[in-house]
Write a protein that holds these residues in place. Structure first.
Motif, mmCIF file in Angstrom:
data_model
loop_
_atom_site.group_PDB
_atom_site.id
_atom_site.type_symbol
_atom_site.label_atom_id
_atom_site.label_comp_id
_atom_site.label_asym_id
_atom_site.label_seq_id
_atom_site.Cartn_x
_atom_site.Cartn_y
_atom_site.Cartn_z
ATOM 1 N N GLU A 1 0.921 -1.174 -0.103
ATOM 2 C CA GLU A 1 0.017 -0.054 0.138
ATOM 3 C C GLU A 1 0.729 1.306 0.049
ATOM 4 O OE1 GLU A 1 -4.163 0.936 1.922
ATOM 5 O OE2 GLU A 1 -2.768 0.144 3.220
ATOM 6 N N GLU A 2 2.098 1.228 0.710
ATOM 7 C CA GLU A 2 2.868 2.461 0.801
ATOM 8 C C GLU A 2 3.876 2.827 -0.381
ATOM 9 O OE1 GLU A 2 4.070 2.607 5.480
ATOM 10 O OE2 GLU A 2 4.371 0.735 4.553
ATOM 11 N N VAL A 3 3.949 1.271 -1.375
ATOM 12 C CA VAL A 3 5.002 1.849 -2.135
ATOM 13 C C VAL A 3 4.350 1.900 -3.546
ATOM 14 C CG1 VAL A 3 7.197 0.772 -1.139
ATOM 15 C CG2 VAL A 3 5.272 -0.764 -2.160
ATOM 16 N N MET A 4 2.952 1.423 -3.578
ATOM 17 C CA MET A 4 2.299 1.162 -4.948
ATOM 18 C C MET A 4 2.050 2.573 -5.840
ATOM 19 S SD MET A 4 -1.549 0.146 -3.783
ATOM 20 C CE MET A 4 -2.666 1.420 -3.304
ATOM 21 N N SER A 5 2.138 2.430 -6.970
ATOM 22 C CA SER A 5 1.693 3.557 -7.801
ATOM 23 C C SER A 5 0.155 3.345 -8.048
ATOM 24 C CB SER A 5 2.345 3.552 -9.307
ATOM 25 O OG SER A 5 3.797 3.553 -8.977
ATOM 26 N N THR A 6 -0.456 4.711 -7.804
ATOM 27 C CA THR A 6 -2.063 4.364 -7.789
ATOM 28 C C THR A 6 -2.206 5.769 -8.637
ATOM 29 O OG1 THR A 6 -4.023 4.242 -6.733
ATOM 30 C CG2 THR A 6 -2.039 5.336 -5.446
ATOM 31 N N PRO A 7 -3.664 5.938 -9.369
ATOM 32 C CA PRO A 7 -4.133 4.855 -9.582
ATOM 33 C C PRO A 7 -3.683 3.860 -10.716
ATOM 34 C CG PRO A 7 -5.057 6.750 -10.916
ATOM 35 C CD PRO A 7 -3.962 7.077 -9.795
ATOM 36 N N ALA A 8 -3.570 2.486 -10.640
ATOM 37 C CA ALA A 8 -3.006 1.751 -11.679
ATOM 38 C C ALA A 8 -3.596 1.971 -13.106
ATOM 39 C CB ALA A 8 -3.466 0.223 -11.389
ATOM 40 N N VAL A 9 -2.149 2.087 -13.914
ATOM 41 C CA VAL A 9 -2.551 2.019 -15.332
ATOM 42 C C VAL A 9 -3.081 0.723 -15.920
ATOM 43 C CG1 VAL A 9 -1.497 2.460 -17.577
ATOM 44 C CG2 VAL A 9 -0.868 3.593 -15.468
ATOM 45 N N THR A 10 -4.299 0.528 -16.462
ATOM 46 C CA THR A 10 -4.940 -0.760 -16.716
ATOM 47 C C THR A 10 -5.373 -1.022 -18.231
ATOM 48 O OG1 THR A 10 -6.964 -0.204 -15.642
ATOM 49 C CG2 THR A 10 -5.454 -1.594 -14.370
ATOM 50 N N VAL A 11 -5.951 -2.147 -18.589
ATOM 51 C CA VAL A 11 -6.482 -2.087 -20.100
ATOM 52 C C VAL A 11 -7.601 -3.200 -19.877
ATOM 53 C CG1 VAL A 11 -4.846 -3.807 -20.690
ATOM 54 C CG2 VAL A 11 -5.834 -2.298 -22.418
ATOM 55 N N MET B 1 1.206 1.305 -23.207
ATOM 56 C CA MET B 1 2.439 1.158 -22.400
ATOM 57 C C MET B 1 3.504 2.055 -22.789
ATOM 58 S SD MET B 1 3.050 -2.900 -22.929
ATOM 59 C CE MET B 1 1.528 -4.234 -22.324
ATOM 60 N N ALA B 2 3.493 2.452 -24.201
ATOM 61 C CA ALA B 2 4.394 3.454 -24.581
ATOM 62 C C ALA B 2 4.147 5.014 -23.834
ATOM 63 C CB ALA B 2 4.490 3.690 -26.192
ATOM 64 N N SER B 3 3.100 5.369 -23.625
ATOM 65 C CA SER B 3 2.914 6.592 -23.264
ATOM 66 C C SER B 3 3.157 6.419 -21.810
ATOM 67 C CB SER B 3 1.426 7.370 -23.524
ATOM 68 O OG SER B 3 0.700 6.340 -23.017
ATOM 69 N N ARG B 4 2.782 5.468 -21.021
ATOM 70 C CA ARG B 4 2.792 5.671 -19.675
ATOM 71 C C ARG B 4 4.226 4.865 -19.205
ATOM 72 N NH1 ARG B 4 -2.190 6.856 -17.291
ATOM 73 N NH2 ARG B 4 -0.927 7.133 -15.438
ATOM 74 N N ARG B 5 5.088 4.709 -20.249
ATOM 75 C CA ARG B 5 6.207 3.846 -19.983
ATOM 76 C C ARG B 5 6.179 2.651 -18.864
ATOM 77 N NH1 ARG B 5 7.493 9.460 -20.450
ATOM 78 N NH2 ARG B 5 9.380 9.727 -22.096
ATOM 79 N N VAL B 6 5.288 1.784 -19.371
ATOM 80 C CA VAL B 6 5.188 0.620 -18.379
ATOM 81 C C VAL B 6 5.620 -0.629 -19.262
ATOM 82 C CG1 VAL B 6 3.825 1.640 -16.572
ATOM 83 C CG2 VAL B 6 2.635 0.702 -18.822
ATOM 84 N N LYS B 7 5.834 -1.885 -18.478
ATOM 85 C CA LYS B 7 6.242 -3.029 -19.532
ATOM 86 C C LYS B 7 5.101 -3.939 -19.298
ATOM 87 C CE LYS B 7 11.156 -2.668 -18.324
ATOM 88 N NZ LYS B 7 12.005 -3.067 -17.606
ATOM 89 N N ARG B 8 3.970 -3.795 -18.179
ATOM 90 C CA ARG B 8 2.982 -4.865 -18.257
ATOM 91 C C ARG B 8 1.819 -3.966 -17.654
ATOM 92 N NH1 ARG B 8 4.696 -9.918 -16.613
ATOM 93 N NH2 ARG B 8 3.226 -10.096 -14.690
ATOM 94 N N LEU B 9 0.641 -4.395 -18.088
ATOM 95 C CA LEU B 9 -0.585 -3.982 -17.924
ATOM 96 C C LEU B 9 -1.447 -4.930 -17.147
ATOM 97 C CD1 LEU B 9 -1.338 -1.718 -20.980
ATOM 98 C CD2 LEU B 9 -0.821 -0.669 -18.697
ATOM 99 N N PRO B 10 -1.942 -4.536 -16.150
ATOM 100 C CA PRO B 10 -3.286 -5.479 -15.540
ATOM 101 C C PRO B 10 -4.406 -5.242 -16.568
ATOM 102 C CG PRO B 10 -2.401 -4.162 -13.780
ATOM 103 C CD PRO B 10 -1.772 -3.608 -14.980
ATOM 104 N N VAL B 11 -4.956 -6.441 -16.814
ATOM 105 C CA VAL B 11 -6.214 -6.381 -17.532
ATOM 106 C C VAL B 11 -7.588 -6.584 -16.796
ATOM 107 C CG1 VAL B 11 -7.483 -7.687 -19.578
ATOM 108 C CG2 VAL B 11 -4.933 -7.610 -19.406
#
Length: 220
Positions: free
Chosen positions: A91-101, A114-124
């Motif tokens: 809870e203390e380290v997470m990035s929020t809100p989550a970038v999801t798809v 992924m490209a615009s938010r610079r993330v390698k994995r997306l929760p579906v």
């Protein structure tokens, strides 16, 4: 279209997903990342809703500030990072809100996020935000590993046979290393550029060489 190609996130995502809860301890998070060889984990509420994501980038400040006593300027500038350095739970380290798809998003949409938010994995997630799977960059690239004959079959079935049901000379489709070459003579000149555009849109096609010609004087 009875297409067999994976056009949607739900076709390529991983369904068995490792996730953590808000209270999961820092060490456990690191352990799970190591064990499952992932760079980020979704953080879930009790009902399975995704409330955040914890990634390696979120965990690094703890390592960075472990042996140092940052000066006042650094403290002010890196306030959120320092908070993460002292964190003990997800809870203390997470990035929020989550970038999801969503699962019905196209692969192109997922790649853009992924490209615009610079993330390698997306929760579906589904409409309620409940976790259904995870899609990674590698999952999106899998479509380029489709066999050439699968690609040729799809082009024939979904594009050529639909646009040119009665060609003047048979349309030949050859796909080599993801590059599609189309040859043949057709009645309707106006449909040739459309065919090339549709073939380019087939998942896994990397290039198109459209050599279709139009029969008759109308083609000029």
């Amino acid at each position: 279209m009875g297409s067999s190609s994976p056009h949607r996130v739900s076709d390529v995502m991983t369904r068995a997903v490792v996730a953590v809860g808000r209270q999961t301890l820092f060490k456990d998070i690191v352990q799970r990342m190591e064990q499952w060889r992932v760079s980020a984990l979704p953080v879930l509420e009790g009902d399975g809703r995704v409330v955040g994501v914890v990634s390696e980038a979120d965990l690094l400040p703890k390592e960075e500030f472990r042996d140092s006593d940052p000066d006042r300027f650094t403290q002010l500038r890196r306030l959120s990072d320092l908070a993460k350095a002292g964190a003990v739970s997800a809870e203390e380290v997470m990035s929020t809100p989550a970038v999801t798809v969503h699962g019905d998003a196209t692969l192109a949409e997922a790649a853009r996020i992924m490209a615009s938010r610079r993330v390698k994995r997306l929760p579906v997630v589904d409409a309620e935000g409940v976790l259904e799977g995870v899609v990674s960059r590698g999952d999106l690239l899998k479509v380029f590993l489709r066999p050439d004959n699968d690609l040729a079959d799809e082009i024939r079935r979904d594009i050529v046979d639909v646009l040119f049901p009665v060609p003047v000379e048979p349309v030949h489709i050859v796909v080599s290393d993801g590059v599609a070459t189309l040859t043949g003579r057709v009645e309707d000149a106006a449909r040739i550029p459309l065919a090339a555009r549709l073939v380019r849109g087939v998942e896994g096609i990397v290039g198109v060489d459209c050599r279709l010609t139009a029969a008759g004087s109308a083609a000029g």
